[in-house]
Design a protein around this motif. Structure first.
Motif, PDB file in Angstrom:
ATOM      1  N   GLN A 280     -75.436  -0.363 -36.626  1.00 39.30           N
ATOM      2  CA  GLN A 280     -74.993   0.184 -37.903  1.00 39.30           C
ATOM      3  C   GLN A 280     -75.734  -0.519 -39.050  1.00 39.30           C
TER       4      GLN A 280
ATOM      5  N   THR B 253     -75.146  -3.397 -45.793  1.00 38.40           N
ATOM      6  CA  THR B 253     -75.527  -3.626 -47.180  1.00 38.40           C
ATOM      7  C   THR B 253     -75.728  -5.117 -47.422  1.00 38.40           C
TER       8      THR B 253
ATOM      9  N   ALA C  81     -71.193  -5.190 -45.745  1.00 36.58           N
ATOM     10  CA  ALA C  81     -70.443  -3.969 -45.441  1.00 36.58           C
ATOM     11  C   ALA C  81     -71.340  -2.979 -44.707  1.00 36.58           C
TER      12      ALA C  81
ATOM     13  N   THR D 196     -73.097   0.489 -44.313  1.00 39.05           N
ATOM     14  CA  THR D 196     -73.519   1.485 -45.297  1.00 39.05           C
ATOM     15  C   THR D 196     -72.783   2.807 -45.108  1.00 39.05           C
ATOM     16  N   SER D 197     -72.196   2.997 -43.940  1.00 37.61           N
ATOM     17  CA  SER D 197     -71.409   4.204 -43.699  1.00 37.61           C
ATOM     18  C   SER D 197     -70.131   4.231 -44.530  1.00 37.61           C
ATOM     19  N   GLY D 198     -69.731   3.068 -45.040  1.00 40.40           N
ATOM     20  CA  GLY D 198     -68.488   2.986 -45.805  1.00 40.40           C
ATOM     21  C   GLY D 198     -67.281   2.645 -44.967  1.00 40.40           C
ATOM     22  N   GLU D 199     -67.421   2.604 -43.638  1.00 40.90           N
ATOM     23  CA  GLU D 199     -66.301   2.234 -42.780  1.00 40.90           C
ATOM     24  C   GLU D 199     -65.930   0.766 -42.998  1.00 40.90           C
ATOM     25  N   ALA D 200     -64.650   0.499 -43.003  1.00 38.95           N
ATOM     26  CA  ALA D 200     -64.178  -0.874 -43.171  1.00 38.95           C
ATOM     27  C   ALA D 200     -64.135  -1.576 -41.815  1.00 38.95           C
TER      28      ALA D 200
ATOM     29  N   GLU E  72     -66.729  -8.464 -42.353  1.00 41.10           N
ATOM     30  CA  GLU E  72     -67.738  -8.270 -43.402  1.00 41.10           C
ATOM     31  C   GLU E  72     -68.228  -9.616 -43.927  1.00 41.10           C
TER      32      GLU E  72
END
Length: 236
Positions: free
Chosen positions: A116, A119, A123, A125-129, A135
């Motif tokens: 995956q 950033t 985090a 980049t897909s936005g999944e937590a 993180e």
């Protein structure tokens, strides 16, 4: 005088201790991390609680072999730091002895997990937590990786030699997260590399869409450093 009373270790509350590993690589122009998913589908770093009478090193090898499906023989994760926020895991009091390793993408084709992109803050980049404080662990791992790549040409051997200067620069750009000045980068790295030559002593080249580019490998002093921060393209 009354003898001091010594408490037993079992009289004290004890956290569960885990090893979590951030496995980093570069795919195309993206810095990526290996994540796995729990029973709910949520992403997390591969990890394992330390078993009774097992060492941290043994647990690291177990994560690499049992959780990631990789051979631990030539993989040597390095210690990042201990993550010990008492509230980091909603399941209970745990601490994580976090490690990181960077491997070529070609060595991760059969890894158990997903690659995956990440950033600058760790985090996805897909936005999944990510679960827990993973993180923060990824951020620490990427920071450590970037410091090394500001200092030396491909110190973690993510490129399989021989390679062109363009391939090396693009690797550094993916890891550092910024464009680098081509000419300045080439001047900085060439003294630290070994130009490849054939049996006749002629330069070995590779055609890459334009004129043939010379090929290089690590030099005779692989720990030699750039000396100062690599110049970014926007600093011209």
């Amino acid at each position: 005088m009354t003898a001091a009373k010594f408490s037993r270790l079992t009289d004290y509350p004890r956290p569960s201790v885990a090893v979590d590993i951030a496995v980093l690589t570069v795919v195309g122009d993206a810095l990526c991390v290996v994540v796995q998913r729990d029973e709910t589908g949520a992403p997390a770093l591969p990890g394992r609680f330390i078993r009774d009478r097992h060492t941290v090193t043994e647990t690291v090898h177990e994560v690499v072999q049992l959780k990631l499906g990789l051979s631990p023989d030539h993989i040597h994760p390095h210690l990042l730091r201990v993550f010990d926020d008492p509230d980091r895991d909603p399941r209970g009091w745990t601490i994580s002895i976090a490690h990181a390793v960077a491997l070529p993408a070609a060595q991760l084709t059969d890894v158990v997990g997903e690659l995956q992109p990440v950033t600058d803050t760790g985090a996805l980049t897909s936005g999944e937590a990510l679960l827990y404080d993973h993180e923060q662990i990824i951020a620490a791992a990427t920071d450590s990786l970037r410091r090394r790549y500001e200092d030396r040409p491909d110190p973690d051997n993510l490129l399989i030699p021989p390679y062109t200067l363009t391939e090396l620069r693009e690797l550094h750009e993916a890891i550092l997260g910024r464009r680098l000045m081509r000419d300045s980068f080439n001047r900085r790295v060439q003294p630290l590399l070994a130009p490849q030559v054939d049996a006749a002593g002629s330069p070995v080249t590779r055609a890459a869409g334009g004129r043939p580019a010379r090929l290089f490998a690590k030099g005779s002093a692989p720990t030699a450093t750039f000396g100062w921060k690599l110049p970014s393209k926007d600093e011209q």
